[in-house]
Motif scaffolding. Structure first.
Motif, PDB file in Angstrom:
ATOM      1  N   TYR A 296      14.827  -4.850 -29.595  1.00 29.80           N
ATOM      2  CA  TYR A 296      14.728  -6.178 -29.993  1.00 29.80           C
ATOM      3  C   TYR A 296      15.956  -6.857 -30.600  1.00 29.80           C
ATOM      4  O   TYR A 296      16.512  -6.158 -31.303  1.00 29.80           O
ATOM      5  N   ASP A 297      16.313  -7.825 -30.183  1.00 26.11           N
ATOM      6  CA  ASP A 297      17.111  -8.666 -30.964  1.00 26.11           C
ATOM      7  C   ASP A 297      17.005 -10.220 -31.016  1.00 26.11           C
ATOM      8  O   ASP A 297      16.884 -10.678 -29.951  1.00 26.11           O
ATOM      9  N   ASN A 298      16.888 -11.021 -32.056  1.00 21.83           N
ATOM     10  CA  ASN A 298      16.452 -12.353 -32.252  1.00 21.83           C
ATOM     11  C   ASN A 298      17.685 -13.382 -31.747  1.00 21.83           C
ATOM     12  O   ASN A 298      17.545 -14.519 -31.666  1.00 21.83           O
ATOM     13  N   SER A 299      18.846 -12.664 -31.572  1.00 25.75           N
ATOM     14  CA  SER A 299      20.090 -13.446 -31.370  1.00 25.75           C
ATOM     15  C   SER A 299      20.426 -13.797 -29.880  1.00 25.75           C
ATOM     16  O   SER A 299      21.484 -14.245 -29.606  1.00 25.75           O
ATOM     17  N   HIS A 300      19.483 -13.087 -29.001  1.00 28.49           N
ATOM     18  CA  HIS A 300      20.020 -13.033 -27.704  1.00 28.49           C
ATOM     19  C   HIS A 300      18.800 -13.242 -26.799  1.00 28.49           C
ATOM     20  O   HIS A 300      17.635 -13.023 -27.309  1.00 28.49           O
ATOM     21  N   ASP A 301      19.082 -13.718 -25.599  1.00 30.23           N
ATOM     22  CA  ASP A 301      18.038 -13.895 -24.618  1.00 30.23           C
ATOM     23  C   ASP A 301      17.836 -12.642 -23.919  1.00 30.23           C
ATOM     24  O   ASP A 301      16.607 -12.390 -23.500  1.00 30.23           O
ATOM     25  N   SER A 302      18.812 -11.973 -23.579  1.00 28.35           N
ATOM     26  CA  SER A 302      18.800 -10.579 -23.273  1.00 28.35           C
ATOM     27  C   SER A 302      19.068  -9.530 -24.043  1.00 28.35           C
ATOM     28  O   SER A 302      19.902  -9.785 -24.930  1.00 28.35           O
ATOM     29  N   ILE A 303      18.630  -8.241 -24.001  1.00 32.67           N
ATOM     30  CA  ILE A 303      18.541  -7.361 -24.795  1.00 32.67           C
ATOM     31  C   ILE A 303      19.907  -6.645 -24.519  1.00 32.67           C
ATOM     32  O   ILE A 303      20.068  -6.311 -23.487  1.00 32.67           O
ATOM     33  N   PRO A 304      21.056  -6.445 -25.704  1.00 28.67           N
ATOM     34  CA  PRO A 304      22.321  -5.330 -25.151  1.00 28.67           C
ATOM     35  C   PRO A 304      21.868  -4.267 -24.761  1.00 28.67           C
ATOM     36  O   PRO A 304      20.975  -3.363 -25.466  1.00 28.67           O
ATOM     37  N   TYR A 305      22.821  -3.645 -23.796  1.00 28.98           N
ATOM     38  CA  TYR A 305      22.538  -2.164 -23.127  1.00 28.98           C
ATOM     39  C   TYR A 305      23.415  -1.353 -24.017  1.00 28.98           C
ATOM     40  O   TYR A 305      23.230   0.146 -23.601  1.00 28.98           O
ATOM     41  N   ALA A 306      24.417  -1.644 -24.802  1.00 24.80           N
ATOM     42  CA  ALA A 306      25.234  -0.586 -25.485  1.00 24.80           C
ATOM     43  C   ALA A 306      24.742   0.354 -26.545  1.00 24.80           C
ATOM     44  O   ALA A 306      23.578  -0.147 -27.135  1.00 24.80           O
ATOM     45  N   ASN A 307      24.866   1.559 -26.374  1.00 23.79           N
ATOM     46  CA  ASN A 307      24.076   2.547 -27.420  1.00 23.79           C
ATOM     47  C   ASN A 307      24.724   2.200 -28.759  1.00 23.79           C
ATOM     48  O   ASN A 307      25.942   2.036 -29.130  1.00 23.79           O
ATOM     49  N   HIS A 308      23.977   2.114 -29.558  1.00 23.78           N
ATOM     50  CA  HIS A 308      24.285   1.692 -31.146  1.00 23.78           C
ATOM     51  C   HIS A 308      24.174   2.996 -31.893  1.00 23.78           C
ATOM     52  O   HIS A 308      24.360   2.752 -33.332  1.00 23.78           O
ATOM     53  N   LEU A 309      23.978   4.170 -31.468  1.00 24.38           N
ATOM     54  CA  LEU A 309      24.085   5.194 -32.457  1.00 24.38           C
ATOM     55  C   LEU A 309      25.445   5.602 -33.138  1.00 24.38           C
ATOM     56  O   LEU A 309      25.424   6.053 -34.313  1.00 24.38           O
ATOM     57  N   SER A 310      26.378   5.007 -32.661  1.00 21.82           N
ATOM     58  CA  SER A 310      27.944   4.931 -33.242  1.00 21.82           C
ATOM     59  C   SER A 310      28.357   4.089 -34.119  1.00 21.82           C
ATOM     60  O   SER A 310      29.270   4.128 -35.048  1.00 21.82           O
ATOM     61  N   ARG A 311      27.334   2.915 -34.414  1.00 19.78           N
ATOM     62  CA  ARG A 311      27.588   2.091 -35.237  1.00 19.78           C
ATOM     63  C   ARG A 311      27.551   2.466 -36.709  1.00 19.78           C
ATOM     64  O   ARG A 311      26.633   3.271 -37.120  1.00 19.78           O
ATOM     65  N   GLU A 312      28.418   2.216 -37.590  1.00 22.27           N
ATOM     66  CA  GLU A 312      28.545   2.798 -39.042  1.00 22.27           C
ATOM     67  C   GLU A 312      27.298   2.548 -39.678  1.00 22.27           C
ATOM     68  O   GLU A 312      26.744   3.681 -40.140  1.00 22.27           O
ATOM     69  N   GLU A 313      26.436   1.546 -39.753  1.00 23.27           N
ATOM     70  CA  GLU A 313      25.461   1.298 -40.389  1.00 23.27           C
ATOM     71  C   GLU A 313      24.207   2.103 -40.025  1.00 23.27           C
ATOM     72  O   GLU A 313      23.275   2.467 -40.603  1.00 23.27           O
ATOM     73  N   ILE A 314      24.246   2.193 -38.774  1.00 22.46           N
ATOM     74  CA  ILE A 314      23.233   2.938 -37.713  1.00 22.46           C
ATOM     75  C   ILE A 314      23.432   4.383 -38.120  1.00 22.46           C
ATOM     76  O   ILE A 314      22.484   5.177 -38.403  1.00 22.46           O
ATOM     77  N   ALA A 315      24.420   4.958 -38.020  1.00 19.11           N
ATOM     78  CA  ALA A 315      24.796   6.395 -38.349  1.00 19.11           C
ATOM     79  C   ALA A 315      24.392   6.651 -39.715  1.00 19.11           C
ATOM     80  O   ALA A 315      23.985   7.852 -39.953  1.00 19.11           O
ATOM     81  N   THR A 316      24.841   6.031 -40.633  1.00 18.66           N
ATOM     82  CA  THR A 316      24.469   6.076 -42.157  1.00 18.66           C
ATOM     83  C   THR A 316      22.919   6.172 -42.331  1.00 18.66           C
ATOM     84  O   THR A 316      22.473   6.853 -43.060  1.00 18.66           O
ATOM     85  N   ALA A 317      22.090   5.083 -41.675  1.00 14.56           N
ATOM     86  CA  ALA A 317      20.768   5.177 -41.951  1.00 14.56           C
ATOM     87  C   ALA A 317      20.218   6.332 -41.119  1.00 14.56           C
ATOM     88  O   ALA A 317      19.084   6.776 -41.763  1.00 14.56           O
ATOM     89  N   LEU A 318      20.461   6.869 -40.199  1.00 12.37           N
ATOM     90  CA  LEU A 318      20.041   8.141 -39.518  1.00 12.37           C
ATOM     91  C   LEU A 318      20.316   9.348 -40.596  1.00 12.37           C
ATOM     92  O   LEU A 318      19.493  10.162 -40.650  1.00 12.37           O
ATOM     93  N   ARG A 319      21.403   9.356 -41.132  1.00 15.35           N
ATOM     94  CA  ARG A 319      21.460  10.553 -42.096  1.00 15.35           C
ATOM     95  C   ARG A 319      20.941  10.100 -43.626  1.00 15.35           C
ATOM     96  O   ARG A 319      20.655  11.340 -44.038  1.00 15.35           O
ATOM     97  N   HIS A 320      20.853   8.921 -44.009  1.00 14.17           N
ATOM     98  CA  HIS A 320      20.298   8.890 -45.491  1.00 14.17           C
ATOM     99  C   HIS A 320      19.271   7.771 -45.607  1.00 14.17           C
ATOM    100  O   HIS A 320      18.806   7.659 -46.617  1.00 14.17           O
ATOM    101  N   GLY A 321      18.839   7.325 -44.473  1.00 13.95           N
ATOM    102  CA  GLY A 321      17.621   6.300 -44.343  1.00 13.95           C
ATOM    103  C   GLY A 321      17.949   5.185 -44.597  1.00 13.95           C
ATOM    104  O   GLY A 321      16.975   4.198 -44.232  1.00 13.95           O
ATOM    105  N   SER A 322      19.429   4.739 -45.074  1.00 16.09           N
ATOM    106  CA  SER A 322      19.770   3.372 -45.027  1.00 16.09           C
ATOM    107  C   SER A 322      21.369   3.277 -44.997  1.00 16.09           C
ATOM    108  O   SER A 322      21.883   4.219 -45.364  1.00 16.09           O
ATOM    109  N   GLY A 323      21.939   2.352 -44.662  1.00 10.01           N
ATOM    110  CA  GLY A 323      23.209   2.144 -44.514  1.00 10.01           C
ATOM    111  C   GLY A 323      23.555   0.542 -44.263  1.00 10.01           C
ATOM    112  O   GLY A 323      22.653  -0.240 -43.724  1.00 10.01           O
ATOM    113  N   TYR A 324      25.021   0.413 -44.733  1.00  9.01           N
ATOM    114  CA  TYR A 324      25.250  -1.078 -44.547  1.00  9.01           C
ATOM    115  C   TYR A 324      26.773  -1.150 -44.213  1.00  9.01           C
ATOM    116  O   TYR A 324      27.647  -0.084 -44.464  1.00  9.01           O
ATOM    117  N   THR A 325      27.394  -2.086 -43.361  1.00 11.55           N
ATOM    118  CA  THR A 325      28.595  -2.254 -43.059  1.00 11.55           C
ATOM    119  C   THR A 325      28.939  -3.721 -43.652  1.00 11.55           C
ATOM    120  O   THR A 325      28.253  -4.698 -43.369  1.00 11.55           O
TER     121      THR A 325
END
Length: 482
Positions: free
Chosen positions: A92-121
């Motif tokens: 889900y993404d409220n800023s697009h009409d279509s869903i982005p297909y790129a894998n987001h696991l490498s995003r800094e905030e996503i990787a930090t959230a997976l390790r510690h429960g939350s993260g930000y950039t």
């Protein structure tokens, strides 16, 4: 570099201090600026985390992920919401009409959230929208990750900037430090310049007097001490030169005396021989002497004969130790028995002089040595103490037990001791503290030399010192076989 070296030392010192102060303040300002930015970023992240948590609660209550709505009030004009599953896909993404297909696991905030429960950039460029955002991501219990983002606009940039008010305060502090540092380094530099001029004069060997005190501070006190020490050193050197001349004269005198040392034995032998000769010639030339006078001359002959016998025995003994130490036989002995026998033999003579001998060496001390030499050590010490100490008690003590292959024995009297300048020479041959007194007592001047040589021959050592309460103490160390 040349212009720097032309600056006076106080100015160079001030510039060093100024540079150090600016570096210190710069490091502190940079650290504080970074810390305050992180604090403000943390506050913004906390607000977005509340929104993320609210969305995750709605999803946990059964709301469809694709139809999630943000009903929680917030202060942001534009808010981007994304929901990513555990595989890194955006669902889900409220800023697009279509869903982005790129894998987001490498995003800094996503990787930090997976390790510690939350993260930000703080600031990252979005590949899907082309804009720059502040991202905050939160991991839910069902594996979904809710990520909210606000555009990194001018207003947000201003919000995240640190408060520069403290910079003005630090600037004022730096200015005050520079003013105080100028006066401090100027005072310190002038003192060091004076020390440098003093060192140059000292290197040239100029005479320096302690008549120009330095400022009344720690460095000034040290400088005054250095100048006084140098002035005292110059005085000491002058005194040393005078003493050196005197010592040189004394050394030449000693060399002259050493040349005569070989004649001492001959001289020591001549004295009793001449006395015996006079007595015998008197007896022969006066056959009609009274019985009393005849006995007096005969006793004088006997006394000088004993002195001559003692001298010859001592000379023979010390010569044998010098020339043929390997020929001196050694056997297993008990040092305690040797000391006991010598003390027993000497007790009557000591008692007649009012001297008691206290022998505290009572436990067996096995040793490999020459009995006659070891007897001569303690007999000479006892005879010496009886004749010259002036005390009334002689004490022999074991200072240590026979451990580590060594035994230490102390031999002390409670007499008058000797002057400190005589102590280094007591073991020298024919050395007498009081020559007249030694001759009257019948000493040969070789007793303590025999003691030292006999101890050395047995692989030991002997030292002597004046006791604080009076008397001499000899410390004998010998190897023991127990």
């Amino acid at each position: 570099m040349a212009s720097w070296s032309k600056l006076s030392y106080p100015r160079r010192l001030f510039l060093w201090l100024l540079g150090y102060s600016l570096l210190l303040v710069g490091c502190f300002v940079g650290f504080q600026y970074h810390r305050e930015k992180e604090f403000k970023a943390g506050e913004l992240n906390a607000q977005l985390q509340l929104l993320n948590r609210h969305i995750l609660d709605d999803i946990a209550d059964g709301e469809d992920v694709a139809g999630v709505s943000l009903s929680q009030p917030h202060p942001f004009e534009e808010l981007r919401v994304s929901i990513i599953d555990s595989d890194g896909r955006v669902v889900y993404d409220n800023s697009h009409d279509s869903i982005p297909y790129a894998n987001h696991l490498s995003r800094e905030e996503i990787a930090t959230a997976l390790r510690h429960g939350s993260g930000y950039t703080v600031r990252r460029h979005s590949e899907s929208t082309g804009n720059t955002y502040f991202y905050s991501a939160t991991l839910g219990e069902d594996g979904y990750i809710v990520r909210t983002a606000v555009p990194y606009s001018l207003s947000l940039s201003e919000l995240l900037k640190a408060d520069f008010g403290f910079l003005w305060m630090m600037g004022g502090v730096t200015l005050v430090m520079c003013v105080l540092g100028y006066f401090a380094t100027r005072r310190l530099g002038l003192t060091i310049l004076r020390l440098n001029r003093f060192a140059e004069r000292a290197e040239r060997g100029e005479r320096i007097y302690d008549n120009a005190p330095f400022p009344k501070d720690e460095l000034g006190a040290i400088s005054n001490h250095i100048v006084r020490l140098y002035a005292n050193l110059q005085t000491a050197i002058a005194d040393r030169d005078r003493e050196h001349k005197a010592a040189l004269h004394e050394q030449r005198e000693k060399e002259r005396i050493k040349k005569r040392l070989t004649n001492n034995i001959n001289h020591e032998l001549k004295t009793p021989v001449a006395s015996i000769q006079v007595c015998v010639e008197t007896l022969l030339s006066h056959p009609n002497l009274s019985e009393e006078k005849r006995d007096e001359f005969l006793h004088r002959c006997l006394a000088n004969t004993e002195r001559l016998k003692s001298l010859l025995r001592d000379v023979s003994l010390i010569t044998r130790m010098d020339d043929a130490p390997a020929s001196i036989s050694k056997e297993n002995l008990d040092l305690t028995d040797i000391i006991g026998e010598v003390v027993e033999d000497s007790d009557p003579v000591a008692a007649r002089r009012g001297i008691s001998i206290v022998n505290n060496v009572i436990h067996p001390i096995p040793i490999t040595g020459n009995q006659s030499l070891l007897e001569s050590v303690f007999r000479n010490l006892i005879d010496n103490a009886i004749a010259y100490s002036g005390g009334n008690e002689i004490t022999i003590n074991p200072a240590t037990s026979c451990k580590d292959g060594k035994i230490v024995i102390t031999f002390a009297d409670n007499g008058c001791g000797v002057a400190s300048e005589h102590l280094p020479h007591l073991f020298e041959r024919f050395y007498r503290v009081d020559k007249g007194r030694s001759r009257v007592a019948g000493g040969t001047g070789l007793g303590l030399s025999i003691v030292k040589n006999a101890i050395l021959l047995h692989g030991g050592s002997v030292t002597v010192r004046n006791l604080p309460y009076g008397g001499l103490e000899f410390t004998i160390t010998l190897p023991c076989s127990g």
